[in-house]
Design a protein around this motif. Structure first.
Motif, short mmCIF file in Angstrom:
data_model
loop_
_atom_site.label_atom_id
_atom_site.label_comp_id
_atom_site.label_asym_id
_atom_site.label_seq_id
_atom_site.Cartn_x
_atom_site.Cartn_y
_atom_site.Cartn_z
N ARG A 1 0.84 -1.20 0.00
CA ARG A 1 0.00 0.00 0.00
C ARG A 1 0.88 1.25 0.00
O ARG A 1 0.61 2.22 -0.69
CB ARG A 1 -0.93 0.02 1.22
CG ARG A 1 -1.85 -1.15 1.34
CD ARG A 1 -3.10 -1.07 0.44
NE ARG A 1 -2.79 -1.13 -0.96
CZ ARG A 1 -3.45 -0.49 -1.93
NH1 ARG A 1 -4.45 0.30 -1.66
NH2 ARG A 1 -3.12 -0.61 -3.19
N GLU A 2 1.94 1.21 0.78
CA GLU A 2 2.88 2.33 0.85
C GLU A 2 3.54 2.57 -0.50
O GLU A 2 3.64 3.70 -0.97
CB GLU A 2 3.92 2.04 1.94
CG GLU A 2 5.10 2.96 1.96
CD GLU A 2 6.33 2.34 1.33
OE1 GLU A 2 7.12 3.09 0.73
OE2 GLU A 2 6.50 1.12 1.43
N LYS A 3 3.95 1.50 -1.16
CA LYS A 3 4.58 1.63 -2.47
C LYS A 3 3.62 2.24 -3.49
O LYS A 3 4.00 3.12 -4.26
CB LYS A 3 5.09 0.27 -2.94
CG LYS A 3 5.84 0.34 -4.25
CD LYS A 3 6.39 -1.02 -4.64
CE LYS A 3 7.16 -0.91 -5.94
NZ LYS A 3 7.63 -2.21 -6.40
N LYS A 4 2.38 1.78 -3.48
CA LYS A 4 1.37 2.31 -4.42
C LYS A 4 1.14 3.80 -4.17
O LYS A 4 1.09 4.59 -5.11
CB LYS A 4 0.07 1.52 -4.23
CG LYS A 4 -0.98 1.82 -5.22
CD LYS A 4 -1.01 0.71 -6.23
CE LYS A 4 -2.23 0.86 -7.10
NZ LYS A 4 -2.06 0.17 -8.35
N LEU A 5 1.02 4.19 -2.91
CA LEU A 5 0.81 5.59 -2.55
C LEU A 5 2.01 6.44 -2.97
O LEU A 5 1.84 7.48 -3.62
CB LEU A 5 0.58 5.73 -1.04
CG LEU A 5 0.49 7.15 -0.49
CD1 LEU A 5 -0.65 7.93 -1.12
CD2 LEU A 5 0.37 7.11 1.04
N VAL A 6 3.20 6.01 -2.64
CA VAL A 6 4.40 6.79 -2.95
C VAL A 6 4.59 6.92 -4.46
O VAL A 6 4.92 8.01 -4.95
CB VAL A 6 5.64 6.18 -2.27
CG1 VAL A 6 6.92 6.81 -2.80
CG2 VAL A 6 5.55 6.37 -0.76
N ASN A 7 4.35 5.86 -5.20
CA ASN A 7 4.48 5.96 -6.66
C ASN A 7 3.52 7.02 -7.22
O ASN A 7 3.88 7.79 -8.10
CB ASN A 7 4.23 4.61 -7.32
CG ASN A 7 5.40 3.67 -7.15
OD1 ASN A 7 6.51 4.09 -6.81
ND2 ASN A 7 5.17 2.39 -7.37
N ASN B 1 13.88 9.08 1.13
CA ASN B 1 14.96 8.31 0.49
C ASN B 1 15.07 8.63 -0.99
O ASN B 1 16.12 8.38 -1.60
CB ASN B 1 14.76 6.82 0.70
CG ASN B 1 15.04 6.39 2.13
OD1 ASN B 1 15.72 7.09 2.88
ND2 ASN B 1 14.49 5.26 2.52
N ALA B 2 14.01 9.19 -1.58
CA ALA B 2 14.02 9.59 -2.99
C ALA B 2 14.28 11.10 -3.12
O ALA B 2 13.95 11.70 -4.13
CB ALA B 2 12.70 9.21 -3.65
N ASP B 3 14.84 11.71 -2.06
CA ASP B 3 15.22 13.12 -2.05
C ASP B 3 14.06 14.10 -2.08
O ASP B 3 14.18 15.21 -2.61
CB ASP B 3 16.21 13.43 -3.19
CG ASP B 3 17.52 12.70 -3.00
OD1 ASP B 3 17.96 12.56 -1.84
OD2 ASP B 3 18.11 12.25 -4.00
#
Length: 137
Positions: free
Chosen positions: A54-60, A105-107
């Motif tokens: 869920r976190e990955k989907k949101l961040v993307n 982490n992605a600046d």
């Protein structure tokens, strides 16, 4: 999960009313400029899935929106008014924490509005196509 994302020229908040007893007391507000403001409703069905997925989907989604608006600042705002379904407080807080760390982490510069508060909000947002995006993730 429901997400309403806005590119904002300016955004500020001031805590108005605490609505969860076991969160820390916060009296100070904050202000931001040139940011992506994400109103996020984590739903009960999200808890059936792995929090990291869920976190990955949101961040993307947030990173895509930020790129479209040439922006490197993201503000996460828990907004339990986009759906009738609500995830637990614990799951929602963990998801926000993980999402914020991945963005950092992605600046990206990140912030979270105080969890468990109704806030007085000031929003200045421009009116162009990708300045406001709603999604079900």
């Amino acid at each position: 999960m429901k997400v309403l994302v806005m590119y904002v020229d300016e955004f500020s908040y001031q805590p108005a009313e605490k609505n969860l007893e076991d969160v820390e007391d916060i009296t100070e507000g904050a202000q931001f400029s040139d940011s992506i403001l994400a109103f996020i409703q984590v739903e009960e069905s999200d808890e059936e899935k792995d929090v990291k997925s869920r976190e990955k989907k949101l961040v993307n989604h947030l990173k895509w929106t930020a790129r479209k608006n040439d922006c490197k600042s993201v503000i996460l705002h828990s907004f339990a008014h986009l759906s009738e379904s609500k995830a637990s407080v614990e799951f929602t807080k963990e998801l926000f924490y993980l999402a914020e760390k991945r963005l950092q982490n992605a600046d990206f510069t990140t912030a979270q509005t105080p969890f468990g508060y109704f806030l007085d909000l000031n929003i200045k947002a421009p009116g162009f196509s990708l300045a406001r995006i709603w999604a079900t993730l």
